[in-house]
Design a protein around this motif. Structure first.
Motif, mmCIF file in Angstrom:
data_model
loop_
_atom_site.group_PDB
_atom_site.id
_atom_site.type_symbol
_atom_site.label_atom_id
_atom_site.label_comp_id
_atom_site.label_asym_id
_atom_site.label_seq_id
_atom_site.Cartn_x
_atom_site.Cartn_y
_atom_site.Cartn_z
ATOM 1 N N VAL A 49 -8.848 -15.410 5.940
ATOM 2 C CA VAL A 49 -9.886 -16.280 6.041
ATOM 3 C C VAL A 49 -10.325 -16.473 7.748
ATOM 4 N N LYS A 50 -11.412 -16.657 8.109
ATOM 5 C CA LYS A 50 -11.771 -16.690 9.628
ATOM 6 C C LYS A 50 -11.888 -18.168 10.151
ATOM 7 N N SER A 51 -12.783 -18.935 9.154
ATOM 8 C CA SER A 51 -13.091 -20.281 9.598
ATOM 9 C C SER A 51 -13.389 -21.100 8.401
ATOM 10 N N VAL A 52 -13.357 -22.418 8.642
ATOM 11 C CA VAL A 52 -13.902 -23.227 7.563
ATOM 12 C C VAL A 52 -15.254 -23.076 7.220
ATOM 13 N N LYS A 53 -16.170 -22.642 8.189
ATOM 14 C CA LYS A 53 -17.419 -22.344 7.671
ATOM 15 C C LYS A 53 -17.487 -21.352 6.781
ATOM 16 N N GLU A 54 -16.595 -20.287 6.958
ATOM 17 C CA GLU A 54 -16.833 -19.224 5.839
ATOM 18 C C GLU A 54 -16.346 -19.690 4.464
ATOM 19 N N MET A 55 -15.357 -20.479 4.723
ATOM 20 C CA MET A 55 -14.847 -20.938 3.187
ATOM 21 C C MET A 55 -15.777 -21.788 2.577
ATOM 22 N N LYS A 56 -16.656 -22.645 3.148
ATOM 23 C CA LYS A 56 -17.467 -23.453 2.488
ATOM 24 C C LYS A 56 -18.662 -22.668 2.038
ATOM 25 N N ASN A 76 -3.861 -31.654 -10.951
ATOM 26 C CA ASN A 76 -4.739 -31.711 -9.832
ATOM 27 C C ASN A 76 -3.925 -31.079 -8.611
ATOM 28 N N VAL A 77 -4.510 -29.964 -7.873
ATOM 29 C CA VAL A 77 -4.120 -29.338 -6.719
ATOM 30 C C VAL A 77 -4.876 -29.487 -5.562
ATOM 31 N N LEU A 78 -4.315 -29.590 -4.516
ATOM 32 C CA LEU A 78 -5.197 -29.544 -3.127
ATOM 33 C C LEU A 78 -4.743 -28.145 -2.375
ATOM 34 N N LEU A 79 -5.578 -27.160 -2.397
ATOM 35 C CA LEU A 79 -5.179 -25.971 -1.543
ATOM 36 C C LEU A 79 -4.847 -26.233 -0.248
ATOM 37 N N VAL A 80 -3.834 -25.599 0.278
ATOM 38 C CA VAL A 80 -3.449 -25.595 1.737
ATOM 39 C C VAL A 80 -3.546 -24.364 2.401
ATOM 40 N N CYS A 81 -4.482 -24.042 3.017
ATOM 41 C CA CYS A 81 -4.555 -22.663 3.627
ATOM 42 C C CYS A 81 -4.438 -22.770 5.036
ATOM 43 N N ARG A 82 -4.197 -21.551 5.674
ATOM 44 C CA ARG A 82 -4.135 -21.257 7.104
ATOM 45 C C ARG A 82 -5.052 -20.344 7.607
ATOM 46 N N MET A 140 -5.314 -13.697 -1.763
ATOM 47 C CA MET A 140 -4.525 -14.690 -2.072
ATOM 48 C C MET A 140 -5.021 -15.583 -2.895
ATOM 49 N N ILE A 141 -6.206 -16.370 -2.105
ATOM 50 C CA ILE A 141 -6.996 -17.378 -2.806
ATOM 51 C C ILE A 141 -7.293 -17.118 -4.271
ATOM 52 N N ASP A 142 -7.704 -15.800 -4.275
ATOM 53 C CA ASP A 142 -8.277 -15.292 -5.858
ATOM 54 C C ASP A 142 -7.031 -15.370 -6.705
ATOM 55 N N ASP A 143 -5.925 -14.982 -6.215
ATOM 56 C CA ASP A 143 -4.909 -14.616 -7.076
ATOM 57 C C ASP A 143 -4.170 -16.206 -7.571
ATOM 58 N N VAL A 144 -4.102 -17.194 -6.634
ATOM 59 C CA VAL A 144 -3.760 -18.543 -6.983
ATOM 60 C C VAL A 144 -4.835 -19.251 -7.887
ATOM 61 N N MET A 145 -5.911 -18.914 -7.538
ATOM 62 C CA MET A 145 -7.011 -19.823 -8.332
ATOM 63 C C MET A 145 -7.007 -19.314 -9.862
ATOM 64 N N ALA A 147 3.479 -13.017 5.622
ATOM 65 C CA ALA A 147 2.026 -13.204 5.226
ATOM 66 C C ALA A 147 1.858 -14.547 4.646
ATOM 67 N N VAL A 148 0.704 -15.200 4.727
ATOM 68 C CA VAL A 148 0.472 -16.633 4.579
ATOM 69 C C VAL A 148 -0.447 -16.629 3.147
ATOM 70 N N GLY A 149 -0.089 -17.382 2.202
ATOM 71 C CA GLY A 149 -0.744 -17.665 1.116
ATOM 72 C C GLY A 149 -1.445 -18.905 0.851
ATOM 73 N N VAL A 150 -1.926 -19.403 -0.139
ATOM 74 C CA VAL A 150 -2.408 -20.668 -0.253
ATOM 75 C C VAL A 150 -1.449 -21.533 -1.152
#
Length: 491
Positions: free
Chosen positions: A348-355, A443-449, A457-462, A488-491
């Protein structure tokens, strides 16, 4: 979007050019080092090339050739000069550029009368000599009329003049009439050729002005007379003679070029060195020009000057281009490699990309340390209030650094004041006890780096949360620019 990836807006990845340029700008030190390395390599190559060139010149000075070898070299030098002149002629001659199938020609019929019988031939030949043998071309250049800024030899090709020959009966009638009147008259044609109708017409008009001025000189030198333009005709014709001439010139150039190449290929090192010196050229440079077409006209002149003069200034001027090209090449190579690395990594490269990519809300970035983010907290508060959420797990699949942990605790404290109990589920993929807590909260709030969390990783945890009925209320982002993580960082 299909049910398999219901958390995604689209499967297509969009490139954030602003983020790419920002990251590339942060690499200026590495970019400079790469460019500097290429500068040193290119400078070394240029030095070796100049040294080899100097060695060739020394070989030319010391070369001892047999009479036959020297004769072959001088023949090649003469052929080289002929080729250069042929190329220059084909490049600049208007006649060689004219369309032989649609040749534009303007014919002007002039009458000479009021002249004495003994002067008529002198007068007529004066005009013909002026036009045919370059006088008219020179006068056109000096007159300032029209745009004839070209070599006199090329302009002379475009103008000509002639007289028609008449049968004996007609000539006898003319002679009788002249004897009766005591005066003689004659006719001649002046013709001009142009690339097109406009050029031919302009040249004909300027030619008339030149002949008017020449009339005074001819009258003073050859005798009194009157010069009258009777008619002017523009014609477009197919000229087989011009076609044959153009083909012959091009065929001759092609043949000479092939002969020169064959001769140069047969030379030994000493002959080649002498040929280079006598012809004033650099064989290696010419080969590079023909194969790559990368050298410009100015560098060609500099190379020729350095070969002829052998001065240090010429060598320095030629060598300077190699470090410059190396520096620019190094920057280009590094930028190309970095862009490829940026495009092919899955993080993940930016907040804009995630949105843009994911359907769940992305609330923003969590500040590092003990500094809070009221805007981020209020966005989470309003989302929880709308969904009736009073307990939520801020879950990550990695361990927090000290600054990241402080930032998470500040956010949890701010949400606690709004009645939203926040459980910080750090390294949730290893601590199975947290799974029950997350299932209980629902309810979960994902924390990404940014920079290390991958889309996989996001797909796996989702997928894990969806399968276990846990709702993902959104995501927050941690930024750690310039730091390396242990795993390696996950979510």
């Amino acid at each position: 979007m299909n049910d398999l990836y219901s958390w995604k807006r689209t499967q297509d990845m969009e490139i954030d050019l602003t983020d790419l340029l920002r990251r590339l700008g942060m690499q200026w030190k590495q970019l400079f080092i790469c460019a500097l390395a290429f500068t040193m390599l290119a400078g070394g190559y240029g030095y070796l090339k100049e040294r080899n060139r100097s060695g060739v010149m020394e070989t030319a000075e010391d070369a001892q050739l047999s009479e036959e070898e020297l004769e072959n070299v001088m023949s090649a030098v003469e052929l080289h000069r002929d080729i250069r002149m042929q190329e220059e002629y084909l490049e600049n001659s208007v006649l060689m550029k004219a369309d032989p199938y649609h040749k534009h020609r303007v014919s002007m019929l002039y009458s000479i009368d009021g002249a004495k019988r003994q002067d008529i031939q002198k007068i007529t030949e004066s005009y013909l000599n002026f036009i045919i043998n370059g006088g008219a071309a020179g006068a056109l250049q000096k007159s300032g009329i029209g745009d004839w800024d070209m070599d006199k030899s090329y302009l002379a090709e475009l103008v000509t003049a002639y007289q028609k020959s008449y049968d004996s009966l007609y000539q006898k009638v003319i002679d009788t009439a002249e004897d009766t009147a005591g005066q003689a008259e004659s006719l001649f044609y002046a013709e001009v050729t142009g690339l097109d109708q406009n050029q031919a017409g302009q040249l004909a008009s300027d030619m008339q002005q030149v002949l008017k001025k020449q009339y005074t000189n001819v009258k003073a030198q050859a005798g009194s007379h009157r010069l009258t333009l009777l008619s002017t005709e523009h014609n477009i014709l197919a000229d087989s003679n011009l076609l044959a001439q153009q083909r012959d010139k091009r065929a001759q150039l092609k043949s000479n070029t092939a002969n020169l190449k064959a001769a140069a290929d047969a030379f030994n090192d000493k002959q080649l060195a002498v040929y280079q010196k006598e012809a004033g050229l650099d064989i290696e440079k010419e080969m590079i020009e023909k194969e790559e077409n990368t050298e410009n006209h100015d560098s060609s002149k500099e190379d020729a000057q350095s070969l002829e003069g052998g001065g240090n200034a010429g060598t320095a001027a030629v060598s300077a281009k190699y470090p410059v090209l190396g520096f620019l090449g190094g920057m280009f190579v590094y930028c190309g490699i970095y862009v490829c690395w940026y495009l092919f990594q899955d993080t993940v490269k930016s907040v804009k990309e995630m949105k843009n990519l994911y359907a769940f809300p992305v609330y923003g970035c969590i500040p590092l340390g003990k500094q809070g983010n009221d805007q981020l907290v209020n966005r989470i508060r309003l989302a929880c209030k709308k969904q009736g959420i009073t307990k939520i797990c801020a879950a990550s699949d990695f361990s927090f650094t000290a600054e990241e942990k402080d930032g998470m605790e500040v956010m949890a404290g701010q949400l606690e004041r709004f009645g939203i109990h926040t459980v910080i589920a750090e390294d949730a993929d290893r601590d199975t006890a947290l799974w029950d807590t997350m299932a209980e909260a629902g309810n979960v709030l994902l924390v990404c780096r940014i920079g290390t969390t991958t889309h996989q990783m996001i797909d796996d945890v989702m997928r894990f949360y969806t399968e276990n009925g846990i709702s993902v209320s959104g995501a927050v982002v941690l930024k750690q620019p310039g730091k390396k993580l242990n795993r390696a960082v996950g979510v």
